[in-house]
Design an enzyme around this catalytic site. Structure first.
Site, PDB file in Angstrom:
ATOM      1  N   GLU A   1     -24.457  -5.981 -27.471  1.00 18.42           N
ATOM      2  CA  GLU A   1     -25.868  -6.214 -27.783  1.00 18.42           C
ATOM      3  C   GLU A   1     -26.013  -7.516 -28.573  1.00 18.42           C
ATOM      4  O   GLU A   1     -25.265  -7.753 -29.509  1.00 18.42           O
ATOM      5  CB  GLU A   1     -26.412  -5.026 -28.587  1.00 18.42           C
ATOM      6  CG  GLU A   1     -27.859  -5.146 -28.969  1.00 18.42           C
ATOM      7  CD  GLU A   1     -28.738  -5.498 -27.783  1.00 18.42           C
ATOM      8  OE1 GLU A   1     -28.713  -4.778 -26.778  1.00 18.42           O
ATOM      9  OE2 GLU A   1     -29.452  -6.517 -27.857  1.00 18.42           O
TER      10      GLU A   1
ATOM     11  N   LEU B   1     -29.173  -8.601 -29.838  1.00 17.51           N
ATOM     12  CA  LEU B   1     -30.458  -8.694 -30.551  1.00 17.51           C
ATOM     13  C   LEU B   1     -30.251  -9.180 -31.981  1.00 17.51           C
ATOM     14  O   LEU B   1     -29.187  -8.972 -32.572  1.00 17.51           O
ATOM     15  CB  LEU B   1     -31.179  -7.336 -30.553  1.00 17.51           C
ATOM     16  CG  LEU B   1     -30.567  -6.126 -31.270  1.00 17.51           C
ATOM     17  CD1 LEU B   1     -30.749  -6.181 -32.772  1.00 17.51           C
ATOM     18  CD2 LEU B   1     -31.176  -4.853 -30.725  1.00 17.51           C
TER      19      LEU B   1
ATOM     20  N   CYS C   1     -23.325  -7.995 -39.320  1.00 14.80           N
ATOM     21  CA  CYS C   1     -22.551  -8.421 -38.146  1.00 14.80           C
ATOM     22  C   CYS C   1     -21.595  -9.583 -38.413  1.00 14.80           C
ATOM     23  O   CYS C   1     -20.378  -9.424 -38.275  1.00 14.80           O
ATOM     24  CB  CYS C   1     -23.496  -8.773 -37.013  1.00 14.80           C
ATOM     25  SG  CYS C   1     -24.364  -7.323 -36.377  1.00 14.80           S
TER      26      CYS C   1
HETATM   27  P1  NAD Z   1     -26.521   1.182 -38.245  1.00  9.79           P
HETATM   28  O1  NAD Z   1     -25.594   1.508 -39.338  1.00  9.79           O
HETATM   29  O2  NAD Z   1     -27.890   0.668 -38.541  1.00  9.79           O
HETATM   30  O3  NAD Z   1     -26.702   2.474 -37.306  1.00  9.79           O
HETATM   31  C1  NAD Z   1     -25.663   3.310 -36.918  1.00  9.79           C
HETATM   32  C2  NAD Z   1     -26.195   4.740 -36.817  1.00  9.79           C
HETATM   33  O4  NAD Z   1     -25.172   5.573 -36.271  1.00  9.79           O
HETATM   34  C3  NAD Z   1     -26.574   5.346 -38.157  1.00  9.79           C
HETATM   35  O5  NAD Z   1     -27.894   5.830 -38.101  1.00  9.79           O
HETATM   36  C4  NAD Z   1     -25.566   6.482 -38.358  1.00  9.79           C
HETATM   37  O6  NAD Z   1     -26.104   7.601 -39.036  1.00  9.79           O
HETATM   38  C5  NAD Z   1     -25.233   6.835 -36.920  1.00  9.79           C
HETATM   39  N1  NAD Z   1     -23.962   7.511 -36.762  1.00  9.79           N
HETATM   40  C6  NAD Z   1     -22.781   7.300 -37.392  1.00  9.79           C
HETATM   41  N2  NAD Z   1     -21.837   8.117 -36.927  1.00  9.79           N
HETATM   42  C7  NAD Z   1     -22.421   8.890 -35.984  1.00  9.79           C
HETATM   43  C8  NAD Z   1     -21.957   9.927 -35.137  1.00  9.79           C
HETATM   44  N3  NAD Z   1     -20.705  10.348 -35.183  1.00  9.79           N
HETATM   45  N4  NAD Z   1     -22.842  10.502 -34.284  1.00  9.79           N
HETATM   46  C9  NAD Z   1     -24.122  10.081 -34.236  1.00  9.79           C
HETATM   47  N5  NAD Z   1     -24.623   9.086 -35.018  1.00  9.79           N
HETATM   48  C10 NAD Z   1     -23.772   8.512 -35.870  1.00  9.79           C
HETATM   49  O7  NAD Z   1     -25.728   0.156 -37.322  1.00  9.79           O
HETATM   50  P2  NAD Z   1     -26.355  -0.976 -36.369  1.00  9.79           P
HETATM   51  O8  NAD Z   1     -26.734  -2.162 -37.177  1.00  9.79           O
HETATM   52  O9  NAD Z   1     -27.359  -0.353 -35.458  1.00  9.79           O
HETATM   53  O10 NAD Z   1     -25.059  -1.393 -35.540  1.00  9.79           O
HETATM   54  C11 NAD Z   1     -24.497  -0.532 -34.545  1.00  9.79           C
HETATM   55  C12 NAD Z   1     -23.486  -1.349 -33.756  1.00  9.79           C
HETATM   56  O11 NAD Z   1     -24.150  -2.409 -33.071  1.00  9.79           O
HETATM   57  C13 NAD Z   1     -22.399  -1.996 -34.610  1.00  9.79           C
HETATM   58  O12 NAD Z   1     -21.209  -2.031 -33.852  1.00  9.79           O
HETATM   59  C14 NAD Z   1     -22.914  -3.410 -34.787  1.00  9.79           C
HETATM   60  O13 NAD Z   1     -21.885  -4.329 -35.003  1.00  9.79           O
HETATM   61  C15 NAD Z   1     -23.578  -3.665 -33.451  1.00  9.79           C
HETATM   62  N6  NAD Z   1     -24.647  -4.670 -33.476  1.00  9.79           N
HETATM   63  C16 NAD Z   1     -25.528  -4.704 -34.515  1.00  9.79           C
HETATM   64  C17 NAD Z   1     -26.567  -5.639 -34.480  1.00  9.79           C
HETATM   65  C18 NAD Z   1     -27.551  -5.729 -35.618  1.00  9.79           C
HETATM   66  O14 NAD Z   1     -28.270  -6.729 -35.688  1.00  9.79           O
HETATM   67  N7  NAD Z   1     -27.633  -4.743 -36.500  1.00  9.79           N
HETATM   68  C19 NAD Z   1     -26.697  -6.525 -33.408  1.00  9.79           C
HETATM   69  C20 NAD Z   1     -25.789  -6.431 -32.362  1.00  9.79           C
HETATM   70  C21 NAD Z   1     -24.769  -5.493 -32.401  1.00  9.79           C
END
Ligand code: NAD
Length: 434
Positions: A150, A152, A262
């Site tokens: 992703e 975004l 990130c």
């Molecule tokens: P985040 O911490 O905001 O969200 C992760 C969610 O997963 C949380 O709500 C948590 O409660 C939930 N979770 C954890 N363990 C779980 C499980 N076993 N079952 C169900 N839910 C569970 O993280 P994010 O910022 O959304 O990032 C997620 C991924 O996407 C990461 O790998 C990150 O590197 C990647 N990413 C993030 C962005 C960004 O801008 N935030 C952009 C691109 C990619």
């Protein structure tokens, strides 16, 4: 399509809502019960511009639902997205605990052919690992695993998701490729590419993108630092540099370093991957080292202004999120700045338009919190600016002067104009500008 998104954070909630906006039926799943309760009551759990409108619309029309029960959430879903955290592990590499434990559970729940799509940022080889974990309990004819990194940006996530510059799909399965294309075609009607490649290349692409952007920021921070030493103005250098189409105008603003959930962890994870194959990725080491110092620039300049003694100084900080238009404070330079100032016994009063509650959850009564930029300034010895929220670009200077005990500003994002500040009688420091 019927879609499940596991992990309802910044990526999962935005992805799920945007897939629903395109007419799909989406269930978002999270282990955080409080989060799911809140979303089920129609209350968003994070700040992202524009999310509320499409969140409400799709909930109202029954296309977007939430659950904390995995088995219920994935029932009938033909595509399951993993948007799970992959934080930095103790060894610097990405911690895949959440991804692999969910994969293990899915293996015993899935009953008919399902696509498992990984949206989390994961090291090369993870699609293979997820496949083998699923195979522990599930026949390999009943699933394919796709790497779908992703791209975004928080703060512009809705626009980025609905109109992505590209979609990267890593798969060797023709069935998976066809389903993914069908799902994403409505998002790329203007002709932006859907790039299909093998899983490992897709996984590496995400790290390459983030490491490149972190490097570009760091390079400009180094140009700013050298500008200060030789008496150049980094603004002039930046503008001239940006006109070169090979370089481009974006990501050239120097400041107090990059943060967020990130770039820091992804640079570390790529370094870790490189070490694992005995490759010395030298630039990454420099990026990490420079950024560690850069994020303390506002603190350093405050300390130097006060001749090394910040004890008892009352300091205001404007901007706490790692960048504007988000409430995300993960790895924000503000955290490092606050810690350093507190260690020097400064008294802090902080303001941010969206992230103040997240900061309060960490620092509690160790610092003071203001509900607008100006109340933060009352009787302060100095102001540090750490995030370039628009509201800080044209502040009410006379009000600032009347409130501050001493009119010292350290602008860590170069949002104010040095000449104007000089004319107004402020003592003004910024990054890489005289
Ligand atoms: P985040 O911490 O905001 O969200 C992760 C969610 O997963 C949380 O709500 C948590 O409660 C939930 N979770 C954890 N363990 C779980 C499980 N076993 N079952 C169900 N839910 C569970 O993280 P994010 O910022 O959304 O990032 C997620 C991924 O996407 C990461 O790998 C990150 O590197 C990647 N990413 C993030 C962005 C960004 O801008 N935030 C952009 C691109 C990619």
């Amino acid at each position: 399509m019927k879609i499940a998104v596991i992990g309802t954070g910044y990526v999962g909630l935005v992805s799920g809502t945007c897939f629903a906006e395109m007419g799909n039926h989406v269930t978002c799943i999270d282990i955080n019960t409080a989060k799911i309760e809140s979303l089920n009551q129609g209350v968003l759990t994070l700040y992202e511009p524009g999310l509320d409108t499409i969140f409400n619309r799709n909930r109202d029309q029954g296309r977007l639902t939430f659950t904390d029960v995995l088995a219920n959430g994935i029932k009938d879903a033909s595509v399951i997205f993993l948007a799970l955290p992959t934080p930095q592990g103790a060894d610097g590499g990405a911690d895949l605990t959440a991804v692999l434990s969910v994969a293990e559970e899915l293996g015993s729940l899935i009953q008919s052919y399902t696509l498992i799509v990984n949206k989390s940022t994961v090291p090369v080889g993870t699609a293979q690992k997820v496949s083998s974990v699923l195979s522990n309990n599930l026949d390999s004819s009943l699933f394919d695993v796709v790497a779908n990194p992703e791209f975004l940006r928080e703060g512009a996530a809705i626009q980025d998701f609905l109109k992505p510059e590209r979609i990267v799909i890593g798969t060797s399965s023709e069935t998976a490729k066809a389903i993914m294309k069908e799902l994403y075609e409505p998002f790329v009607r203007q002709g932006n590419p859907i790039l299909v490649m093998d899983e490992i290349s897709a996984e590496l692409t995400k790290y390459a993108a983030n490491a490149y952007l972190a490097t570009k920021i760091t390079f400009m921070n180094e140009i700013a630092n050298i500008s200060e030493l030789v008496g150049a103005n980094v603004d002039s250098v930046r503008k001239a540099l940006g006109t070169d189409s090979r370089i481009g105008k974006r990501f050239l603003f120097p400041g107090v370093g990059f943060g967020g959930s990130c770039f820091p962890k992804d640079v570390q994870a790529l370094k870790h991957t490189s070490e694992g194959v005995n490759y010395d990725f030298k630039i990454l080491n420099a990026v990490i080292e420079v950024n560690d110092k850069q994020r303390l620039k506002v603190y350093d300049k405050l300390k130097s202004h006060f001749n090394g003694n910040l004890s008892g100084k009352r300091i205001a900080l404007w901007g706490l999120s790692f960048k504007p238009n988000t409430d995300d404070i993960r790895e924000a330079p503000s955290l490092y700045t606050i810690d350093a100032l507190l260690a020097d016994d400064a008294t802090l009063i902080v303001y941010d338009p969206e992230s103040i509650n997240n900061i309060r959850a960490i620092y509690k009564d160790k610092i003071e919190y203001a509900d607008n930029p100006y109340t933060a300034l009352k009787d302060v010895d100095a102001l540090g600016i750490l995030t370039e929220w628009s509201v800080f670009r044209t502040p009410e200077y006379s009000k600032m002067k009347s409130l501050m005990a001493s009119t010292v500003i350290v602008d860590g994002r170069n949002v104010l104009d040095p000449q104007h500040m000089l004319n107004l009688g402020f003592t003004y420091y910024s990054i890489g500008r005289p």
